[in-house]
Design an enzyme around this catalytic site. Structure first.
Site, PDB file in Angstrom:
ATOM      1  N   THR A  79       0.847  -1.196   0.000  1.00 59.82           N
ATOM      2  CA  THR A  79       0.000   0.000   0.000  1.00 59.82           C
ATOM      3  C   THR A  79       0.883   1.246   0.000  1.00 59.82           C
ATOM      4  O   THR A  79       1.815   1.350   0.787  1.00 59.82           O
ATOM      5  CB  THR A  79      -0.933   0.013   1.233  1.00 59.82           C
ATOM      6  OG1 THR A  79      -0.163  -0.200   2.415  1.00 59.82           O
ATOM      7  CG2 THR A  79      -2.006  -1.053   1.139  1.00 59.82           C
ATOM      8  N   SER A 107       5.443  -1.411  -0.875  1.00 60.96           N
ATOM      9  CA  SER A 107       5.058  -0.772  -2.140  1.00 60.96           C
ATOM     10  C   SER A 107       6.198   0.084  -2.698  1.00 60.96           C
ATOM     11  O   SER A 107       6.974   0.678  -1.939  1.00 60.96           O
ATOM     12  CB  SER A 107       3.847   0.127  -1.884  1.00 60.96           C
ATOM     13  OG  SER A 107       3.672   1.043  -2.946  1.00 60.96           O
ATOM     14  N   GLN A 128       6.942  -4.798  -3.983  1.00 64.32           N
ATOM     15  CA  GLN A 128       5.986  -4.578  -5.088  1.00 64.32           C
ATOM     16  C   GLN A 128       6.545  -3.547  -6.045  1.00 64.32           C
ATOM     17  O   GLN A 128       6.951  -2.454  -5.646  1.00 64.32           O
ATOM     18  CB  GLN A 128       4.644  -4.100  -4.516  1.00 64.32           C
ATOM     19  CG  GLN A 128       3.615  -3.734  -5.581  1.00 64.32           C
ATOM     20  CD  GLN A 128       3.635  -2.241  -5.931  1.00 64.32           C
ATOM     21  OE1 GLN A 128       3.915  -1.409  -5.078  1.00 64.32           O
ATOM     22  NE2 GLN A 128       3.350  -1.916  -7.185  1.00 64.32           N
ATOM     23  N   TYR A 130       6.105  -1.084  -9.374  1.00 61.73           N
ATOM     24  CA  TYR A 130       5.375  -0.395 -10.442  1.00 61.73           C
ATOM     25  C   TYR A 130       6.395  -0.145 -11.538  1.00 61.73           C
ATOM     26  O   TYR A 130       7.501   0.350 -11.254  1.00 61.73           O
ATOM     27  CB  TYR A 130       4.850   0.959  -9.963  1.00 61.73           C
ATOM     28  CG  TYR A 130       3.553   0.911  -9.201  1.00 61.73           C
ATOM     29  CD1 TYR A 130       2.443   0.225  -9.695  1.00 61.73           C
ATOM     30  CD2 TYR A 130       3.414   1.604  -8.001  1.00 61.73           C
ATOM     31  CE1 TYR A 130       1.243   0.212  -8.996  1.00 61.73           C
ATOM     32  CE2 TYR A 130       2.215   1.594  -7.299  1.00 61.73           C
ATOM     33  CZ  TYR A 130       1.132   0.893  -7.809  1.00 61.73           C
ATOM     34  OH  TYR A 130      -0.050   0.881  -7.128  1.00 61.73           O
ATOM     35  N   THR A 156       2.862  -5.252 -10.159  1.00 63.90           N
ATOM     36  CA  THR A 156       1.466  -4.801 -10.256  1.00 63.90           C
ATOM     37  C   THR A 156       1.125  -4.450 -11.705  1.00 63.90           C
ATOM     38  O   THR A 156       1.817  -3.648 -12.342  1.00 63.90           O
ATOM     39  CB  THR A 156       1.230  -3.597  -9.325  1.00 63.90           C
ATOM     40  OG1 THR A 156       1.460  -4.036  -7.992  1.00 63.90           O
ATOM     41  CG2 THR A 156      -0.191  -3.072  -9.443  1.00 63.90           C
ATOM     42  N   LYS A 252       0.293  -9.261  -9.954  1.00 64.96           N
ATOM     43  CA  LYS A 252      -0.826  -8.741  -9.160  1.00 64.96           C
ATOM     44  C   LYS A 252      -1.775  -7.918 -10.022  1.00 64.96           C
ATOM     45  O   LYS A 252      -1.333  -7.039 -10.774  1.00 64.96           O
ATOM     46  CB  LYS A 252      -0.257  -7.850  -8.045  1.00 64.96           C
ATOM     47  CG  LYS A 252      -1.299  -7.144  -7.195  1.00 64.96           C
ATOM     48  CD  LYS A 252      -0.630  -6.427  -6.029  1.00 64.96           C
ATOM     49  CE  LYS A 252      -1.625  -5.836  -5.059  1.00 64.96           C
ATOM     50  NZ  LYS A 252      -2.214  -4.588  -5.518  1.00 64.96           N
ATOM     51  N   HIS A 276      -7.173  -4.080  -7.209  1.00 66.04           N
ATOM     52  CA  HIS A 276      -6.514  -2.961  -6.525  1.00 66.04           C
ATOM     53  C   HIS A 276      -7.411  -2.388  -5.423  1.00 66.04           C
ATOM     54  O   HIS A 276      -7.448  -1.181  -5.180  1.00 66.04           O
ATOM     55  CB  HIS A 276      -6.170  -1.869  -7.548  1.00 66.04           C
ATOM     56  CG  HIS A 276      -4.843  -1.195  -7.308  1.00 66.04           C
ATOM     57  ND1 HIS A 276      -3.713  -1.482  -8.021  1.00 66.04           N
ATOM     58  CD2 HIS A 276      -4.479  -0.230  -6.419  1.00 66.04           C
ATOM     59  CE1 HIS A 276      -2.719  -0.717  -7.596  1.00 66.04           C
ATOM     60  NE2 HIS A 276      -3.149   0.046  -6.616  1.00 66.04           N
TER      61      HIS A 276
HETATM   62  C1  LIG Z   1      -4.261   3.085   0.542  1.00 69.14           C
HETATM   63  C2  LIG Z   1      -3.932   2.024  -0.465  1.00 69.14           C
HETATM   64  C3  LIG Z   1      -2.775   2.142  -1.225  1.00 69.14           C
HETATM   65  C4  LIG Z   1      -2.449   1.158  -2.145  1.00 69.14           C
HETATM   66  N1  LIG Z   1      -1.268   1.229  -2.820  1.00 69.14           N
HETATM   67  C5  LIG Z   1      -0.877   0.212  -3.618  1.00 69.14           C
HETATM   68  C6  LIG Z   1       0.412   0.199  -4.201  1.00 69.14           C
HETATM   69  O1  LIG Z   1       1.215   1.094  -3.992  1.00 69.14           O
HETATM   70  N2  LIG Z   1       0.721  -0.844  -4.994  1.00 69.14           N
HETATM   71  C7  LIG Z   1      -0.143  -1.880  -5.247  1.00 69.14           C
HETATM   72  O2  LIG Z   1       0.188  -2.801  -5.978  1.00 69.14           O
HETATM   73  N3  LIG Z   1      -1.361  -1.893  -4.678  1.00 69.14           N
HETATM   74  C8  LIG Z   1      -1.738  -0.890  -3.865  1.00 69.14           C
HETATM   75  N4  LIG Z   1      -2.963  -0.941  -3.251  1.00 69.14           N
HETATM   76  C9  LIG Z   1      -3.827  -2.111  -3.440  1.00 69.14           C
HETATM   77  C10 LIG Z   1      -3.518  -3.185  -2.396  1.00 69.14           C
HETATM   78  O3  LIG Z   1      -2.289  -3.797  -2.638  1.00 69.14           O
HETATM   79  C11 LIG Z   1      -4.587  -4.281  -2.388  1.00 69.14           C
HETATM   80  O4  LIG Z   1      -4.762  -4.747  -3.701  1.00 69.14           O
HETATM   81  C12 LIG Z   1      -5.914  -3.829  -1.806  1.00 69.14           C
HETATM   82  O5  LIG Z   1      -5.720  -2.933  -0.754  1.00 69.14           O
HETATM   83  C13 LIG Z   1      -6.717  -5.027  -1.314  1.00 69.14           C
HETATM   84  O6  LIG Z   1      -7.958  -4.642  -0.881  1.00 69.14           O
HETATM   85  P1  LIG Z   1      -8.359  -4.359   0.659  1.00 69.14           P
HETATM   86  O7  LIG Z   1      -7.782  -3.012   0.993  1.00 69.14           O
HETATM   87  O8  LIG Z   1      -9.836  -4.346   0.594  1.00 69.14           O
HETATM   88  O9  LIG Z   1      -7.770  -5.453   1.491  1.00 69.14           O
HETATM   89  C14 LIG Z   1      -3.323   0.053  -2.333  1.00 69.14           C
HETATM   90  C15 LIG Z   1      -4.488  -0.047  -1.567  1.00 69.14           C
HETATM   91  C16 LIG Z   1      -4.802   0.919  -0.634  1.00 69.14           C
HETATM   92  C17 LIG Z   1      -6.041   0.755   0.185  1.00 69.14           C
END
Ligand SMILES: Cc1cc2nc3c(=O)[nH]c(=O)nc-3n(C[C@H](O)[C@H](O)[C@H](O)COP(=O)(O)O)c2cc1C
Length: 380
Positions: A79, A107, A128, A130, A156, A252, A276
């Site tokens: 995240t 992340s 992770q 990007y 991702t 992912k 995501h």
């Molecule tokens: C605040 C936030 C930031 C996120 N940032 C990234 C990220 O930088 N890279 C990524 O692959 N996924 C990111 N995600 C997606 C998460 O890896 C994940 O897929 C998602 O949070 C899963 O759902 P959940 O929050 O309902 O558990 C982010 C999600 C949230 C909530």
């Protein structure tokens, strides 16, 4: 923390502790937030098969994800800006995950850098990636993750361009925070958060600043990040990333059977069924609704993981029944962090573990690795 019994309780406490713009950043989805909501709602539609009078002593939640032993099949999802939920957030969450015996995924868009997290952990974490247009930066990032001993790369795929979250625009979200009267007010009403944040120097994107060539100050950082996601990324790129990395690779952002089959052909080690967290394509189906079809489409040729909408150990169990080998939580651990730092993340994991264990027993099972669709109730 002991009075916090559910992830919903944790969310409510985080809301009281974290400035609005950062709480909203976690608790938001793209556009109408329909997919974000569906991720959670659709878990409720899956019904469990209750069994009685089976020996349910000596239960085990231990499993493996990507060949690594895990105390339960739940990892922390990558995240961005986690260090804005709580000072040094990524370092604290990584420590909590390590102590709990589950994987932590850092992340690319983290506040604490790869090196920061490596400096406070003793076991390998996952990184992770990007893929940015600045390929030198990407290659360097992969090398930094290798040098830090990361044991898996999570690539991702579902963010070639950014989905729009209205709340972030309305809040004028940025890291480090802006100092308009509105932002100052949001922070001033969260004194503990402010005090902790003043005690750390980590307040901007630690993996980027000082590493991407053109990024020297805040203005160039925000221009760089907004322009850098690569709309040209294709399946061919997976090959060079895999080669450069040379270790375990997780793809992912798979939400479609055809893409799942493409993922198998890349030779990656696992896929994450993910949208995501509903932050990209609003209107896409929930992850749990797509999981059985994707598991069937890949026919055991690749390990399947799932994230999106998991708010309890029951949700983890349902994903395992449909064939996921592992799951990830995003917001639940962010709420834990916002509510109580490292202790909050641990508490969120304890809640999920207890729910998973009790549910396992009441389904008449003793080992999470034995769960399958036969544990789900078919029909109404
Ligand atoms: C605040 C936030 C930031 C996120 N940032 C990234 C990220 O930088 N890279 C990524 O692959 N996924 C990111 N995600 C997606 C998460 O890896 C994940 O897929 C998602 O949070 C899963 O759902 P959940 O929050 O309902 O558990 C982010 C999600 C949230 C909530």
């Amino acid at each position: 923390m002991d009075d916090i019994l559910t992830i919903a309780d944790m969310k409510a406490r985080a809301k009281r502790r974290v400035p609005k713009m950062f709480f909203d950043y976690a608790d938001s989805g793209a556009y109408t937030e329909g997919t974000y909501q569906a991720n959670e709602d659709d878990f409720q539609k899956v019904k469990l098969r209750q069994r009685v009078l089976v020996d349910m002593a000596n239960r085990s939640l231990a499993s493996e994800m990507l060949g690594e032993k895990v105390s339960m099949p739940v990892a922390l999802a990558p995240t961005g800006m986690t260090g804005m939920q709580h000072a040094n957030g990524e370092m604290l969450a990584a420590q909590a995950a390590e102590e709990f015996g589950i994987p932590f995924t850092l992340s690319t868009m983290s506040i604490c850098s790869i090196e920061d997290v490596a400096s406070v952990t003793t076991k390998p974490f996952w990184f992770q990636l990007y893929v940015m247009q600045d390929r030198d930066f990407v290659l360097n990032l992969i090398d930094r993750a290798k040098a830090a001993g990361c044991s898996a790369l999570v690539l991702t795929l579902d963010l070639q361009i950014q989905g729009q979250r209205h709340k972030d625009i309305r809040n004028g979200l940025s890291a480090p925070p802006k100092f308009t009267p509105k932002h100052v007010w949001q922070m001033a009403t969260r004194p503990l958060w402010c005090a902790q944040m003043l005690g750390t120097k980590r307040r901007t994107f630690g993996n980027i600043v000082g590493h991407a060539k053109s990024v020297t100050d805040l203005t160039s950082l925000s221009v760089w990040t907004s322009e850098q996601f690569d709309p040209h990324l294709s399946w061919k790129d997976v090959a060079w990333i895999k080669e450069r990395w040379g270790g375990k690779l997780i793809l992912k952002g798979i939400l479609d059977e055809e893409d799942a089959r493409m993922a198998v052909s890349t030779g990656a080690d696992a896929i994450i069924v993910s949208n995501h967290g509903g932050r990209q394509l609003d209107g896409a189906p929930s992850t749990i609704s797509m999981l059985p079809r994707i598991v069937d489409a890949v026919g055991g040729h690749i390990e399947v993981h799932l994230d999106g909408g998991i708010r309890s150990g029951q949700d983890v169990l349902k994903a395992l029944c449909y064939g996921a080998k592992g799951t990830y939580i995003g917001r639940p651990f962010l709420y834990g962090l916002g509510a109580g730092g490292k202790r909050g993340v641990t508490r969120a994991l304890e809640i999920i573990r207890k729910e998973l264990d009790t549910t396992l027993a009441l389904c008449g099972e003793r080992d999470v690795r034995n769960l399958s669709r036969r544990n789900l109730h078919q029909g109404l």
